[in-house]
Design a protein around this motif. Sequence first.
Motif, PDB file in Angstrom:
ATOM      1  N   LEU A  19       0.831  -1.207   0.000  1.00 48.90           N
ATOM      2  CA  LEU A  19       0.000   0.000   0.000  1.00 48.90           C
ATOM      3  C   LEU A  19       0.863   1.254   0.000  1.00 48.90           C
ATOM      4  O   LEU A  19       0.597   2.212  -0.722  1.00 48.90           O
ATOM      5  CB  LEU A  19      -0.925   0.010   1.216  1.00 48.90           C
ATOM      6  N   ARG A  20       1.923   1.215   0.819  1.00 50.41           N
ATOM      7  CA  ARG A  20       2.829   2.361   0.880  1.00 50.41           C
ATOM      8  C   ARG A  20       3.494   2.602  -0.477  1.00 50.41           C
ATOM      9  O   ARG A  20       3.671   3.745  -0.907  1.00 50.41           O
ATOM     10  CB  ARG A  20       3.875   2.138   1.970  1.00 50.41           C
ATOM     11  N   ARG A  21       3.851   1.519  -1.161  1.00 45.66           N
ATOM     12  CA  ARG A  21       4.465   1.667  -2.486  1.00 45.66           C
ATOM     13  C   ARG A  21       3.485   2.281  -3.476  1.00 45.66           C
ATOM     14  O   ARG A  21       3.834   3.203  -4.227  1.00 45.66           O
ATOM     15  CB  ARG A  21       4.922   0.300  -3.010  1.00 45.66           C
ATOM     16  N   LEU A  22       2.256   1.795  -3.483  1.00 43.73           N
ATOM     17  CA  LEU A  22       1.256   2.308  -4.415  1.00 43.73           C
ATOM     18  C   LEU A  22       0.976   3.786  -4.171  1.00 43.73           C
ATOM     19  O   LEU A  22       0.848   4.577  -5.109  1.00 43.73           O
ATOM     20  CB  LEU A  22      -0.036   1.496  -4.297  1.00 43.73           C
ATOM     21  N   ILE A  23       0.909   4.163  -2.907  1.00 41.05           N
ATOM     22  CA  ILE A  23       0.689   5.570  -2.567  1.00 41.05           C
ATOM     23  C   ILE A  23       1.893   6.409  -2.990  1.00 41.05           C
ATOM     24  O   ILE A  23       1.763   7.477  -3.590  1.00 41.05           O
ATOM     25  CB  ILE A  23       0.427   5.726  -1.059  1.00 41.05           C
ATOM     26  N   GLY A  24       3.091   5.911  -2.690  1.00 39.33           N
ATOM     27  CA  GLY A  24       4.311   6.642  -3.027  1.00 39.33           C
ATOM     28  C   GLY A  24       4.489   6.827  -4.520  1.00 39.33           C
ATOM     29  O   GLY A  24       5.069   7.825  -4.978  1.00 39.33           O
ATOM     30  N   GLU A  25       3.999   5.865  -5.307  1.00 36.86           N
ATOM     31  CA  GLU A  25       4.134   5.955  -6.760  1.00 36.86           C
ATOM     32  C   GLU A  25       2.968   6.685  -7.415  1.00 36.86           C
ATOM     33  O   GLU A  25       2.899   6.773  -8.639  1.00 36.86           O
ATOM     34  CB  GLU A  25       4.284   4.546  -7.349  1.00 36.86           C
ATOM     35  N   GLY A  69     -17.981   7.638   7.989  1.00 45.06           N
ATOM     36  CA  GLY A  69     -19.093   7.696   7.070  1.00 45.06           C
ATOM     37  C   GLY A  69     -18.707   7.997   5.640  1.00 45.06           C
ATOM     38  O   GLY A  69     -19.562   8.018   4.749  1.00 45.06           O
ATOM     39  N   SER A  70     -17.429   8.238   5.399  1.00 47.50           N
ATOM     40  CA  SER A  70     -16.991   8.593   4.053  1.00 47.50           C
ATOM     41  C   SER A  70     -15.975   7.604   3.497  1.00 47.50           C
ATOM     42  O   SER A  70     -16.076   7.151   2.364  1.00 47.50           O
ATOM     43  CB  SER A  70     -16.399  10.003   4.045  1.00 47.50           C
ATOM     44  N   GLY A  71     -14.955   7.260   4.295  1.00 50.16           N
ATOM     45  CA  GLY A  71     -13.941   6.329   3.827  1.00 50.16           C
ATOM     46  C   GLY A  71     -12.557   6.687   4.316  1.00 50.16           C
ATOM     47  O   GLY A  71     -12.391   7.481   5.240  1.00 50.16           O
ATOM     48  N   THR A  72     -11.561   6.103   3.666  1.00 51.60           N
ATOM     49  CA  THR A  72     -10.161   6.319   4.028  1.00 51.60           C
ATOM     50  C   THR A  72      -9.466   7.058   2.898  1.00 51.60           C
ATOM     51  O   THR A  72      -9.616   6.695   1.727  1.00 51.60           O
ATOM     52  CB  THR A  72      -9.454   4.981   4.295  1.00 51.60           C
ATOM     53  N   TYR A  73      -8.685   8.075   3.247  1.00 56.40           N
ATOM     54  CA  TYR A  73      -8.067   8.952   2.262  1.00 56.40           C
ATOM     55  C   TYR A  73      -6.558   9.049   2.488  1.00 56.40           C
ATOM     56  O   TYR A  73      -6.067   8.813   3.588  1.00 56.40           O
ATOM     57  CB  TYR A  73      -8.674  10.357   2.337  1.00 56.40           C
ATOM     58  N   VAL A  74      -5.859   9.452   1.425  1.00 54.49           N
ATOM     59  CA  VAL A  74      -4.410   9.611   1.496  1.00 54.49           C
ATOM     60  C   VAL A  74      -4.086  10.977   2.085  1.00 54.49           C
ATOM     61  O   VAL A  74      -4.532  12.006   1.583  1.00 54.49           O
ATOM     62  CB  VAL A  74      -3.762   9.470   0.105  1.00 54.49           C
TER      63      VAL A  74
END
Length: 226
Positions: A19-25, A69-74
Amino acid sequence: MTVRAVQRTSLVDAATAELRRLIGEGEWPVGAKLPNEIELSKLLGVGRSTAREAVRALISAGQLYSQQGSGTYVASATPLSDLDRRLRRAAVIDVYEVRVALEVEAGSLAAARRTTADLKALRKALAARDRAGSLPELLDADVAFHRAVVVAAHNPVLTEVFDSFLDALRAVATSLTTLDTGEESTTDHHRAHHDLVAAIEAGDPDGAAQATRRNVEHTLTQLRQG
């Protein structure tokens, strides 16, 4: 999207690293909403509990934040530094006072450095803010608008510092939902956003700084009075 297979040893750590890689890229940029737990587990090839723990790990690290109520964000493209962690623990008003100084300078720089692409992004962000139909939508649109201004300043350090404030800014916005701002104050706050875009478009650094100060000091005044 190219996803690397998750190894079966230390699945939570491996899923967290992926997950960290996908976010970082940049697969999910700052402000983007992550897929839900079921979709993430399928994407990573792990169970829902593993996906859940991986998300929790990145929330603890400050790279993600959860909005009920909305979700998870970066929240950040990279793991937080010690300074970032201190900022997230700081008193909201202390962080916001720094934000005033940062955004006034960003507005001024944006007026001097903005590109055609920046102006397009600013108009789009302002329109999204104007048409927000609920408080959560308005809060998200407002943060996105201010980030677009900071990006238009073309100073990577300003952008990085602003991104480190995201959790604190959302906490500010949430804390203000119960305050009575008054119709006149709210109208001027709305107008200040439009004045800021107009000043940036006109290449007027002083006008942009003044509009930014009207904008962010509106919230700072509420905090001091609240």
